[in-house]
Design an enzyme around this catalytic site. Sequence first.
Site, PDB file in Angstrom:
ATOM      1  N   SER A  70      -0.581 -11.898  14.923  1.00  0.00           N
ATOM      2  CA  SER A  70       0.467 -11.555  13.974  1.00  0.00           C
ATOM      3  C   SER A  70       1.764 -11.277  14.726  1.00  0.00           C
ATOM      4  O   SER A  70       1.801 -10.456  15.636  1.00  0.00           O
ATOM      5  CB  SER A  70       0.042 -10.312  13.187  1.00  0.00           C
ATOM      6  OG  SER A  70       1.104  -9.874  12.372  1.00  0.00           O
ATOM      7  N   ALA A  71       2.848 -11.968  14.311  1.00  0.00           N
ATOM      8  CA  ALA A  71       4.104 -11.922  15.075  1.00  0.00           C
ATOM      9  C   ALA A  71       4.721 -10.528  15.165  1.00  0.00           C
ATOM     10  O   ALA A  71       5.305 -10.178  16.187  1.00  0.00           O
ATOM     11  CB  ALA A  71       5.110 -12.895  14.460  1.00  0.00           C
TER      12      ALA A  71
ATOM     13  N   ASN B  55      -7.055  -1.408  17.575  1.00  0.00           N
ATOM     14  CA  ASN B  55      -5.711  -0.947  17.239  1.00  0.00           C
ATOM     15  C   ASN B  55      -5.533   0.562  17.350  1.00  0.00           C
ATOM     16  O   ASN B  55      -4.421   1.041  17.430  1.00  0.00           O
ATOM     17  CB  ASN B  55      -5.327  -1.421  15.832  1.00  0.00           C
ATOM     18  CG  ASN B  55      -6.403  -1.159  14.810  1.00  0.00           C
ATOM     19  OD1 ASN B  55      -7.552  -1.588  14.965  1.00  0.00           O
ATOM     20  ND2 ASN B  55      -6.063  -0.445  13.762  1.00  0.00           N
TER      21      ASN B  55
ATOM     22  N   CYS C 132      -2.472   1.736   8.759  1.00  0.00           N
ATOM     23  CA  CYS C 132      -2.991   1.321   7.459  1.00  0.00           C
ATOM     24  C   CYS C 132      -3.784   2.415   6.766  1.00  0.00           C
ATOM     25  O   CYS C 132      -3.919   2.413   5.566  1.00  0.00           O
ATOM     26  CB  CYS C 132      -3.867   0.086   7.620  1.00  0.00           C
ATOM     27  SG  CYS C 132      -3.159  -1.091   8.747  1.00  0.00           S
TER      28      CYS C 132
ATOM     29  N   GLN D 214      -3.935  -7.108  18.360  1.00  0.00           N
ATOM     30  CA  GLN D 214      -3.456  -6.089  19.308  1.00  0.00           C
ATOM     31  C   GLN D 214      -3.465  -6.595  20.748  1.00  0.00           C
ATOM     32  O   GLN D 214      -2.934  -5.935  21.637  1.00  0.00           O
ATOM     33  CB  GLN D 214      -4.316  -4.824  19.212  1.00  0.00           C
ATOM     34  CG  GLN D 214      -4.136  -4.058  17.921  1.00  0.00           C
ATOM     35  CD  GLN D 214      -2.777  -3.393  17.789  1.00  0.00           C
ATOM     36  OE1 GLN D 214      -2.113  -3.072  18.779  1.00  0.00           O
ATOM     37  NE2 GLN D 214      -2.337  -3.176  16.556  1.00  0.00           N
TER      38      GLN D 214
ATOM     39  N   GLY E 133      -1.662 -11.266  10.248  1.00  0.00           N
ATOM     40  CA  GLY E 133      -2.998 -10.953  10.740  1.00  0.00           C
ATOM     41  C   GLY E 133      -4.020 -10.836   9.617  1.00  0.00           C
ATOM     42  O   GLY E 133      -5.139 -11.346   9.719  1.00  0.00           O
TER      43      GLY E 133
HETATM   44  C1  PLP Z   1      -1.793  -5.062  12.379  1.00  0.00           C
HETATM   45  C2  PLP Z   1      -3.179  -5.572  12.475  1.00  0.00           C
HETATM   46  C3  PLP Z   1      -3.680  -6.484  11.533  1.00  0.00           C
HETATM   47  C4  PLP Z   1      -2.892  -6.896  10.325  1.00  0.00           C
HETATM   48  O1  PLP Z   1      -1.838  -7.766  10.623  1.00  0.00           O
HETATM   49  P1  PLP Z   1      -0.687  -7.978   9.533  1.00  0.00           P
HETATM   50  O2  PLP Z   1       0.140  -9.082  10.101  1.00  0.00           O
HETATM   51  O3  PLP Z   1       0.059  -6.688   9.471  1.00  0.00           O
HETATM   52  O4  PLP Z   1      -1.338  -8.353   8.257  1.00  0.00           O
HETATM   53  C5  PLP Z   1      -4.949  -6.970  11.707  1.00  0.00           C
HETATM   54  N1  PLP Z   1      -5.702  -6.584  12.752  1.00  0.00           N
HETATM   55  C6  PLP Z   1      -5.265  -5.722  13.678  1.00  0.00           C
HETATM   56  C7  PLP Z   1      -6.137  -5.348  14.823  1.00  0.00           C
HETATM   57  C8  PLP Z   1      -3.983  -5.182  13.568  1.00  0.00           C
HETATM   58  O5  PLP Z   1      -3.557  -4.309  14.477  1.00  0.00           O
END
Ligand code: PLP
Length: 383
Positions: free
Chosen positions: A199-200, A151, A325, A179, A72
């Site tokens: 993001s997987a 998120n 994060c 999300q 992501g």
């Molecule tokens: C988790 C997340 C990301 C980051 O994705 P990663 O694959 O962990 O780098 C970006 N945006 C949102 C809204 C997320 O929840």
Amino acid sequence: MSSIVYLDHAATTPVLPEVLNAMTPYLTQSYGNPSALHQAGQTARSAVEYARLCVARTLNADPGEIVFTSGGTESDNAAIFGAALAHPEKRHLITSPIEHHAVSEPLHTLEKQGYEVEVVPVDRYGRVDAQDLAKRLRSNTLLVSIMYANNEVGTIQPIAEIGAFCRAAGVLFHTDAVQAFGKLPIDVQAQNIDMLSISAHKFYGPKGIGVLYVRQGVTIHRYQQGGEQERGRRAGTLNVPGIVGLGKAATLVCNEMEAETYRLGKLTSRLIQRVQEECDNVYLMGSVEHRVPGNVHFCVRGLEGESLLLALDAKSICASAGAACSAGSVEPSHVLSAMGVDRDLARGALRISLGRATDESSIERAATVLTQSIRDLRALSMA
Ligand SMILES: *Cc1c(COP(=O)(O)O)cnc(C)c1O
């Protein structure tokens, strides 16, 4: 009693057994480089192209519009910096105050380089007003980046409306759908989305693999230099096992989305009902109507989210005091601040995110431990 109740699916999810099974041969047997012309390479190449087709189907996109990335964060960065590099004459961007740092930080970097970044406010439920956003579109607007679902509080944005306004104005529209994917129906055509990040590991695939959807005809320049992989759009050897896992997970979660949404809806309602009946001054944040399935976000008056989180953890319940994060930071969440939640209340933030393994008994146990912990911590702070 000591088995873990994992309620932090918004931070990450386990890899499903079917996904792992699909990936394994590409780690040990079919390990060829998909750019190689020999058989070993071509076996890997077909697996990648099949995964690309699977992902494209879930978004109503064309396989040629799917670019595999490392997740992501990379997808968001590639969309924002890629658009800026491709259109140096456009210096205005529009975003929301509740974006993930993977969007807000790249935008902040552009701002420091002299770009104008305009922030559309959100209401107390965390929603952007599409009409308000539309009024801010200009002929030199480079990009609008608004997340699909938040998120922390799980609020869903009016993506189709924003997409329609952007399309009419000829402005690029990117959405961070990390999300939302697998939880909400996404149609990049109907919703006029130009770029979209997923993001997987947020939908039962492996970590370190993601997708940036880039509509055909949209030019973005790559900022990572190297080989010509992904038709020159993303340099670096493809993560074949990751891509295969992502494709498998995408198909699985999208096929089961409707049933899972219904199941999670009942579980979240039960959790919210129990906590609010058994404790005073606990508020559900975000929107009831426009909320991603499986998200529960409470603010507990008079307590620190972090203390609550640790009390839950001591009873083997995994939740979050906000976004993973920013965990460990003392500042109240930027999302809650933007929603106008007062600083005191925002300190008591607790995010509980449900997933496929969450059942009735885990929800009952979580509700019991949570309500007890709130009472205990409050009694302690009174003493
Ligand atoms: C988790 C997340 C990301 C980051 O994705 P990663 O694959 O962990 O780098 C970006 N945006 C949102 C809204 C997320 O929840």
